[in-house]
Design an enzyme around this catalytic site. Structure first.
Site, PDB file in Angstrom:
ATOM      1  N   ASP A   1      11.089  -1.102   3.183  1.00 42.20           N
ATOM      2  CA  ASP A   1      11.623  -2.425   2.866  1.00 42.20           C
ATOM      3  C   ASP A   1      10.617  -3.503   3.260  1.00 42.20           C
ATOM      4  OD1 ASP A   1      13.929  -1.112   2.147  1.00 42.20           O
ATOM      5  OD2 ASP A   1      14.910  -1.453   4.086  1.00 42.20           O
TER       6      ASP A   1
HETATM    7  N1  URA Z   1      15.328   3.062   5.618  1.00 40.46           N
HETATM    8  C1  URA Z   1      15.565   1.746   5.519  1.00 40.46           C
HETATM    9  O1  URA Z   1      16.682   1.287   5.673  1.00 40.46           O
HETATM   10  N2  URA Z   1      14.523   0.944   5.250  1.00 40.46           N
HETATM   11  C2  URA Z   1      13.247   1.387   5.118  1.00 40.46           C
HETATM   12  O2  URA Z   1      12.346   0.590   4.896  1.00 40.46           O
HETATM   13  C3  URA Z   1      13.031   2.770   5.226  1.00 40.46           C
HETATM   14  C4  URA Z   1      14.078   3.592   5.465  1.00 40.46           C
END
Ligand code: URA
Length: 243
Positions: free
Chosen positions: A105
């Site tokens: 993310d």
């Molecule tokens: N899980 C999440 O919630 N975000 C990420 O960036 C990676 C795994």
């Protein structure tokens, strides 16, 4: 077989335009014979290429470990957001061929693998291959006893999906490591939401048996070593024993 100008441009000798000029100037040799036609096709794995007598080492693929900071998205281009490729200089790798193998993310930090090898990326991210991804997690609330079992049994997230067993390792009262063997959208955050808390900080620290290099500061990157490359697809034994 590939065009000579393409091979040299991919080997980062210069831009396509620059290498065409170089080839035409007569300084590029294939197995000791000068080649002046940029479209001349050769197999770079078997031919010895030199420029002004200096050998050119052919590398078919590039694999980069990036320590992603917050604020960058895992994409190759975007009209509004900064992408992980913006962290790489233009002239060090064949940047246009690199892409992230799997996504973090925008607000997640940590290990992003950038590669030119689509097959490798598929093996690392494909749900059937179960390559482990380990995250360091900070939470807004204390860890609860019983979570170990919940993660082992498979957490049911907001859309009703029962996650595959995950490996939970407490660190402090509100921090832990969580290792997943699949990669749904926002999965770590949604798993903890299902347990009634919010992830306040998330960082990926390991893919397969390769750990994010602590010497890399946020935004820094380096090529994977050959050993790391071979360990990317190796799931550490202790996960196999404990799940
Ligand atoms: N899980 C999440 O919630 N975000 C990420 O960036 C990676 C795994």
């Amino acid at each position: 077989m590939e065009r000579l100008d393409k091979i040299l441009a991919n080997a980062m000798v210069g831009s396509r335009k620059e290498v065409v000029k170089l080839i035409r100037s007569g300084v590029v040799f294939q197995n000791g014979i000068p080649i002046t036609d940029p479209s001349h096709k050769i197999d770079p794995k078997v031919s010895e290429l030199t420029i002004n007598g200096t050998p050119i080492f052919y590398q078919e693929h590039y694999h980069i470990m990036l320590h992603k900071p917050q604020g960058y998205i895992c994409a190759t281009e975007d009209t509004r957001e900064k992408t992980v490729l913006d962290l790489l200089p233009d002239d060090v790798f064949p940047k246009h061929k690199l892409f992230p193998a799997g996504r973090l993310d925008k607000d997640t930090e940590g290990f992003v693998l950038l590669t030119t090898d689509g097959k490798l990326a598929h093996r690392i991210t494909g749900p059937k291959n179960h390559i482990n991804k380990k995250y360091y997690v900070e939470l807004d609330k204390p860890l609860q006893s019983g979570w170990n079992k919940s993660f082992q049994n498979g957490i049911i997230i907001d859309d009703g999906y029962r996650c595959k067993p995950a490996f939970f390792e407490p660190i402090s009262h509100n921090t832990c490591h969580l290792t997943l063997f699949e990669g749904k959208f926002h999965q770590v955050k949604r798993m903890f939401e299902a347990l009634g808390c919010t992830v306040t900080y998330l960082k990926r620290v390991q893919i397969g048996s390769v750990t994010l290099d602590e010497a890399l500061n946020l935004g820094e990157f380096r090529e994977l070593t050959q050993q790391e490359l071979s360990r990317l697809e190796t799931v550490p034994e202790h996960y196999k024993e404990n799940l």
